[in-house]
Write an enzyme that holds these catalytic residues in place. Structure first.
Site, PDB file in Angstrom:
ATOM      1  N   THR A 231     136.735  98.826 -44.243  1.00  0.00           N
ATOM      2  CA  THR A 231     136.482  98.459 -42.858  1.00  0.00           C
ATOM      3  C   THR A 231     136.143  99.692 -42.023  1.00  0.00           C
ATOM      4  O   THR A 231     136.661 100.765 -42.293  1.00  0.00           O
ATOM      5  CB  THR A 231     137.777  97.823 -42.308  1.00  0.00           C
ATOM      6  OG1 THR A 231     138.030  96.646 -43.060  1.00  0.00           O
ATOM      7  CG2 THR A 231     137.676  97.472 -40.833  1.00  0.00           C
TER       8      THR A 231
ATOM      9  N   ARG B 226     138.023  82.729 -45.455  1.00  0.00           N
ATOM     10  CA  ARG B 226     139.171  83.562 -45.095  1.00  0.00           C
ATOM     11  C   ARG B 226     138.816  84.513 -43.946  1.00  0.00           C
ATOM     12  O   ARG B 226     137.791  85.176 -43.965  1.00  0.00           O
ATOM     13  CB  ARG B 226     139.618  84.376 -46.317  1.00  0.00           C
ATOM     14  CG  ARG B 226     140.719  85.391 -46.029  1.00  0.00           C
ATOM     15  CD  ARG B 226     140.196  86.820 -45.988  1.00  0.00           C
ATOM     16  NE  ARG B 226     141.294  87.791 -45.891  1.00  0.00           N
ATOM     17  CZ  ARG B 226     141.100  89.083 -45.641  1.00  0.00           C
ATOM     18  NH1 ARG B 226     139.889  89.564 -45.495  1.00  0.00           N
ATOM     19  NH2 ARG B 226     142.132  89.902 -45.538  1.00  0.00           N
ATOM     20  N   VAL B 227     139.665  84.548 -42.937  1.00  0.00           N
ATOM     21  CA  VAL B 227     139.491  85.472 -41.827  1.00  0.00           C
ATOM     22  C   VAL B 227     140.624  86.495 -41.883  1.00  0.00           C
ATOM     23  O   VAL B 227     141.792  86.122 -41.990  1.00  0.00           O
ATOM     24  CB  VAL B 227     139.512  84.725 -40.472  1.00  0.00           C
ATOM     25  CG1 VAL B 227     139.313  85.706 -39.319  1.00  0.00           C
ATOM     26  CG2 VAL B 227     138.441  83.641 -40.438  1.00  0.00           C
TER      27      VAL B 227
ATOM     28  N   ASP C  38     142.106  90.528 -40.330  1.00  0.00           N
ATOM     29  CA  ASP C  38     142.541  90.998 -39.009  1.00  0.00           C
ATOM     30  C   ASP C  38     141.409  91.567 -38.160  1.00  0.00           C
ATOM     31  O   ASP C  38     141.553  91.642 -36.938  1.00  0.00           O
ATOM     32  CB  ASP C  38     143.643  92.055 -39.160  1.00  0.00           C
ATOM     33  CG  ASP C  38     143.148  93.300 -39.889  1.00  0.00           C
ATOM     34  OD1 ASP C  38     142.429  93.154 -40.893  1.00  0.00           O
ATOM     35  OD2 ASP C  38     143.490  94.412 -39.452  1.00  0.00           O
TER      36      ASP C  38
END
Lengths: 342, 342
Positions: free
Chosen positions: B208, B236-237, B239
């Site tokens: 990320t 899927r999500v 943070d």
């Protein structure tokens, strides 16, 4: 002389320590169990409601409380109680969740829900599902049967299929009342030549349901379920499926479920903020919940929360005309309220 | 006697007031501007990296810092700097964001991003987009051109179309390195006869990117962008698109961007928690960020954060072997680090 000044010092020292760590002024003797619910906040005025309508809301709210009470009396977990109570509210067309969900701009029903377990901070949430009769039941599967916490839209439904959860025909969510609400907003939009939702009435935004429970083990749980906002577009996600915004539970502090203008509840992290103010500033649940709603109000946004602390203290602040709400504490009668005072 | 005891009282009073409101031990003289970036945390060890690989990472991190510096020197806003820097990192195949995004179970690339403005707590976020070259640019449109804060999947892309944002062919996100990573995980899954992701290596989870900026006006901004987790399923999500979990900014406290095992960053509300500990407990940004990572670590989860307070103090704690990271403060040279110490 020395004794006097030492005594004065001692008193001052004590006073300042107390100021630093002001203890929770609330009840600290935990009841056997407690359960709190809401069915949305908004411009809910007695003058706009027939006696029959009011009775229907009071009846379903009391039924929900009694349903949760039975589970908790029998030693069921706070998670069991929250899922069962929200399932009942999702099955009622009176609330903007499950059966009574509002319509999107495209005339669909896209449902959001979340669930949090206060004992291990585990979480399950789904956003934008269109074929799940009871989204709150799916959140429990996400929490318990997947390593993830949030699934969205068609993905969440593909997960549901792996869990043996029945997918319903989207037509199940069609109710005339919500369909008319959408038509009204669409006509207004067309009249204003607005390419976007500019105004959003209370009726568009509210009706979310939520439930909090404290069980005999002292475990807290929180859940929230909603159809979102009438005329929503673009896969809009509000605060209900967002942990920390619409839902939060932590055995060390409290359980919270929110309802209102979701965007502002996300920006203010309302649900977790209440827990943080209790943990870090030693505020009572009433003080913390009131402050959180005041912050939302300072942004000219409306809504409310229900909050239940680890000792069974309850707060239900809102800055709208009314909020469908109620609670039951072990050994006491259920309390149901709709307007500001009753 | 009276004078002596009064003096002692005065001293005690002062001491206790100080204890209650211990001031930030950090720098309180704000630099003209500051910018902090990360490119993911994980098992990043010098022994596993060729000199060329290391140089490529150091070069792109420095280029990102210089890009942000130029905007801030010229009086650009912290939001401008964050969006521009993250765009550059999204365009690099080195990070798990934009061009270099990892593959889902189905062999797709689903991207998440969020952006927060510290001056008004406004927010924009998208989850699960498959055809947006620079998700961070779309988050700014969500923030500025819609009354909403989070759009998901095909909905977010429909919104992008209304904003004149070019949709790219999903093939744009295909990189051999990430494709091989997916094949490796799928083979492992098949070998284990696992119907689900049971193990998830660092390589699956990390990479990320994030950026924080403090501009000449004293405005903070934070942004995060990711491809999520290799082999992720069911929409899927994580943070990264969740405000308060992966991203947070508030001019009164700090800006934060997180990287790591997203589910645990959601459960711990990591980004907002750092701000809350600063606001409510008066911790420094270093203390608050360290505590937040310790909480994640206590759940046996890994990752890191970058945090930048309103006075330009910087914290970059992580509990992995390394984290691609760097910062630049007005009038100083850029600093780039990969491993624990350098």
């Amino acid at each position: 002389m020395k004794k006097t000044s030492l005594l004065i010092l001692l008193i001052f020292t004590l006073l300042f320590s107390l100021q630093c760590n002001s203890s929770n002024p609330n009840n600290s003797e935990r009841p056997d169990f407690a359960l709190v619910i809401h069915g949305g906040a908004g411009t809910i005025l007695k003058k706009n409601m027939t006696d029959e309508q009011e009775k229907a809301y009071r009846d379903i709210l009391e039924k929900a409380l009694r349903t949760g009470e039975k589970i908790l009396v029998d030693g069921g977990s706070s998670l069991d109680a929250v899922v069962e109570v929200i399932t009942l509210m999702e099955d009622s067309p009176l609330f903007n969740a499950g059966k009574g969900a509002v319509f999107t701009h495209e005339g669909k029903n896209e449902l959001d829900a979340s669930l949090m377990n206060g004992s291990d901070l585990n979480v399950g949430a789904v956003a934008g599902v269109t074929r799940i009769k009871n989204p709150i039941q799916l959140t429990r599967r996400v929490m318990e049967n997947s390593p993830h916490v949030l699934f969205a839209r068609d993905g969440a439904e593909a997960f549901a299929a792996t869990q043996g959860i029945d997918l319903v025909d989207p037509a199940y969510f069609h109710t005339e009342k919500r369909w008319k609400s959408l038509q009204k907003v669409l006509q207004k939009e067309a009249a204003e030549k607005s390419a976007y939702i500019k105004t959003s009435s209370d009726e568009q935004k509210f009706g979310t349901v939520g439930c909090l429970a404290l069980d005999k083990n002292g475990d807290l749980a929180a859940g929230t379920s909603t159809g979102g906002m009438t005329n929503k577009r673009f896969g809009r996600v509000g605060d209900s499926p967002i942990i920390g915004a619409g839902t939060y539970a932590n055995n060390q502090t409290c359980a919270v479920s929110a309802t209102g203008h979701g965007e502002y509840f996300i920006r203010n992290m309302v649900a977790y903020d209440i827990s943080a103010m209790m943990e870090y500033k030693n505020l009572s649940v009433e003080q913390a919940a009131a402050k959180a709603i005041a912050k939302v109000g300072a942004m000219k946004a409306t809504g409310g929360v229900i909050a239940l602390d680890k000792n069974g203290n309850i707060a239900m602040p809102f800055n709208t005309e009314g909020m469908y709400r109620g609670y039951i504490v072990a050994g006491e009668n259920p309390v149901v309220k709709i307007y500001k005072d009753n």
